[in-house]
Scaffold this active site. Structure first.
Site, PDB file in Angstrom:
ATOM      1  NE  ARG A  39      44.682   3.019 -58.231  1.00  0.00           N
ATOM      2  CZ  ARG A  39      44.152   2.164 -59.112  1.00  0.00           C
ATOM      3  NH1 ARG A  39      44.563   0.932 -59.152  1.00  0.00           N
ATOM      4  NH2 ARG A  39      43.220   2.546 -59.967  1.00  0.00           N
ATOM      5  CB  THR A  40      42.080   7.472 -53.228  1.00  0.00           C
ATOM      6  OG1 THR A  40      43.031   7.698 -54.266  1.00  0.00           O
ATOM      7  CG2 THR A  40      42.235   8.540 -52.185  1.00  0.00           C
ATOM      8  CE  LYS A  86      15.838  12.097 -52.883  1.00  0.00           C
ATOM      9  NZ  LYS A  86      15.377  11.750 -51.523  1.00  0.00           N
ATOM     10  NE  ARG A 114      39.249  10.690 -55.312  1.00  0.00           N
ATOM     11  CZ  ARG A 114      40.096   9.924 -55.993  1.00  0.00           C
ATOM     12  NH1 ARG A 114      39.661   9.202 -56.994  1.00  0.00           N
ATOM     13  NH2 ARG A 114      41.363   9.879 -55.669  1.00  0.00           N
ATOM     14  CG  HIS A 124      45.052  12.885 -54.864  1.00  0.00           C
ATOM     15  ND1 HIS A 124      44.784  12.421 -53.589  1.00  0.00           N
ATOM     16  CD2 HIS A 124      44.728  11.869 -55.712  1.00  0.00           C
ATOM     17  CE1 HIS A 124      44.318  11.192 -53.679  1.00  0.00           C
ATOM     18  NE2 HIS A 124      44.260  10.835 -54.953  1.00  0.00           N
TER      19      HIS A 124
HETATM   20  C1  NCD Z   1      44.318   9.683 -59.448  1.00  0.00           C
HETATM   21  C2  NCD Z   1      43.230  10.613 -59.033  1.00  0.00           C
HETATM   22  O1  NCD Z   1      42.082  10.227 -58.853  1.00  0.00           O
HETATM   23  O2  NCD Z   1      43.568  11.782 -58.895  1.00  0.00           O
HETATM   24  N1  NCD Z   1      44.330   8.411 -58.918  1.00  0.00           N
HETATM   25  C3  NCD Z   1      44.481   8.167 -57.602  1.00  0.00           C
HETATM   26  O3  NCD Z   1      43.935   8.832 -56.763  1.00  0.00           O
HETATM   27  N2  NCD Z   1      45.262   7.144 -57.264  1.00  0.00           N
HETATM   28  C4  NCD Z   1      44.670   9.804 -60.872  1.00  0.00           C
HETATM   29  C5  NCD Z   1      43.652   9.567 -61.919  1.00  0.00           C
HETATM   30  O4  NCD Z   1      42.458   9.453 -61.723  1.00  0.00           O
HETATM   31  O5  NCD Z   1      44.080   9.517 -63.082  1.00  0.00           O
END
Ligand code: NCD
Length: 474
Positions: free
Chosen positions: A36-37, A65, A87, A120
């Site tokens: 999703r993100t 590496k 991320r 997040h």
């Molecule tokens: C979450 C995350 O990655 O922090 N999902 C998200 O970003 N929509 C929650 C999760 O991984 O459980």
């Protein structure tokens, strides 16, 4: 920002926006799994007519590496980026990368797409947007946060944002070992903490999270959380009639099949709000670019008191050490801790191990009815940052300076705002423990004789001075 996200909903549905940014580039660097993100940032960028470059996982990059994240970020910035959505597994990665890119002289807005257990923030924005759209308000709500409140980042980001709204009551439901850290609970009205889902019946919003098995190492906890919280129709029927169930997704077993299409379970709509929320963030970043983190400058004026005494008047018979005429004496060090004072001063390069010193340990002192250590440093005058740092860790010390003209100057220091480079971050997953160039820095939140807490500016975890002391950098 939530309102800006709300105004983007219609544009997200139309998959376009009135202003296009064809010369702007978003780099989506997802070094941890994401559906999703990642994809909602991508769709947001497409809707805004931006150019996109992306990474899905560290595989295929030189991170495999053992290239540092700092060097990877320098390359991404150097190849041209206006926005970098990152991320990464280590807590504090986004801040670290933003600092590195800024020092490298590039203007890139870094968006945290999730950094380990830490934060997040854009998820929080879409969570708030969902609550606003579904409940029509962000004030006067009872919100239940349930699941892995220790290892998930979405609930801790959300609870911090909820502190900005009025009359919010929060119920926390988590098993032992997965409870939310106290630092996140400060400043919000927690009405109940429980292990049981029953505590959620009165909530307007139930925010469910997955157990982050990839971050839970304790085998007993891993086993005990399986199937711990499953939300089904029977349970929802016993809750408030207008309750909504949210989930950042992915869900493993928390959402039973019989509520996947229930209008009270809004997790999929919630995920769709990720696109307008991120469009709003991108537009803000492009039209009103962030001015940078700004360089942190060390404290000035840390001396709080300085009193002069003639030495002759103050002289006492000295049993244990040679008095010095020129230099510094750190007195009233808690018994056995002088060695740590030396290590702190050495790590600030204030003293080196070649310099002479006298260390007197376990001296009986009538003043505190116990024992103390004394450290005599001939010919060394402590700079205020070093002295204030030692006094932050050991507030009971006295710093006596002997400038050499038969006077003793007793100095007291203020608590420094930050402590840099002395202690390793006690959180092993903090980015400062992974990146060779990173220097730890803690913001001092409070310090009294009995209480202390300092927050790592990267992973944002709070630690006591005892915890920091255990992590004196080598
Ligand atoms: C979450 C995350 O990655 O922090 N999902 C998200 O970003 N929509 C929650 C999760 O991984 O459980």
């Amino acid at each position: 920002m939530v309102k800006a996200g709300q105004s983007m909903v219609k544009h997200a549905l139309a998959r376009t926006y009135s202003t296009k940014f064809p010369d702007k580039k978003a780099v989506l660097a997802f070094f941890e799994p994401s559906t999703r993100t990642h994809k909602s940032h991508k769709q947001a960028a497409l809707n805004l007519g931006m150019r996109i470059d992306e990474f899905s996982g560290a595989e295929g990059t030189s991170l495999m590496k053992h290239e540092s994240l700092a060097d990877t970020a320098r390359m991404i910035a150097g190849q041209g980026a206006d926005i970098l959505v990152l991320r990464a597994t280590q807590e504090g990665s986004a801040r670290w990368v933003a600092e590195v890119i800024e020092q490298y002289g590039h203007q890139v807005t870094v968006i945290n797409g999730g950094d380990g257990r830490n934060q997040h923030p854009t998820q929080t924005l879409l969570d708030l947007l969902t609550i606003l759209e579904k409940k029509g308000r962000l004030d006067d709500l009872h919100i239940g946060l349930v699941g892995d409140l220790a290892n998930g980042r979405t609930a801790v980001s959300l609870i911090q944002a909820l502190k900005h709204f009025d009359n919010i009551r929060v119920t926390l439901v988590a098993p032992k070992g997965a409870e939310m850290l106290p630092q996140y609970k400060a400043g919000i009205n927690i009405v109940c903490e429980s292990e049981s889902m029953e505590a959620l019946r009165d909530c307007d919003v139930i925010y469910v999270t997955r157990f982050q098995l990839e971050r839970i190492t304790d085998p007993i906890l891993r086993q005990s959380v399986q199937g711990k919280y499953v939300f089904n129709k029977k349970f929802l029927d016993s809750c408030q009639p207008d309750v909504i169930v949210m989930h950042p997704l992915p869900s493993v077993e928390e959402i039973a099949a019989d509520i996947k299409h229930d209008p009270r379970m809004v997790a999929f709509e919630q995920a769709e709000y990720g696109i307008p929320a991120r469009m709003a963030v991108f537009v803000r970043a492009l039209l009103d670019p962030f001015q940078g983190l700004g360089q942190w400058s060390p404290d000035r004026d840390l001396l709080s008191e300085s009193r002069e005494f003639p030495i002759a008047a103050d002289m006492k018979p000295v049993k244990f050490f040679q008095p010095i005429n020129h230099g510094t004496v750190i007195d009233h060090i808690p018994s056995g801790e002088a060695i740590n004072v030396i290590r702190i001063l050495e790590s600030i390069s204030c003293i080196t191990d070649e310099l002479p010193r006298q260390l007197v340990q376990h001296v009986h002192t009538r003043k505190y009815e116990g024992q103390k250590d004394v450290l005599l440093l001939p010919d060394i005058m402590l700079d205020p940052i070093s002295a204030a740092t030692v006094q932050y860790i050991f507030p009971e010390i006295t710093v006596n300076e002997f400038p050499g003209n038969n006077i003793k100057v007793k100095r007291t220091y203020k608590v420094p705002s930050h402590v840099e480079g002395i202690f390793r971050c006690p959180n092993d997953s903090c980015i400062t423990n992974r990146e060779p160039e990173a220097i730890s820095r803690f913001r001092i939140i409070n310090r009294s004789m009995t209480h202390s807490s300092a927050r790592c500016i990267y992973c944002e975890r709070d630690f006591t001075h005892y915890q920091l002391l255990m992590c004196l950098a080598a």
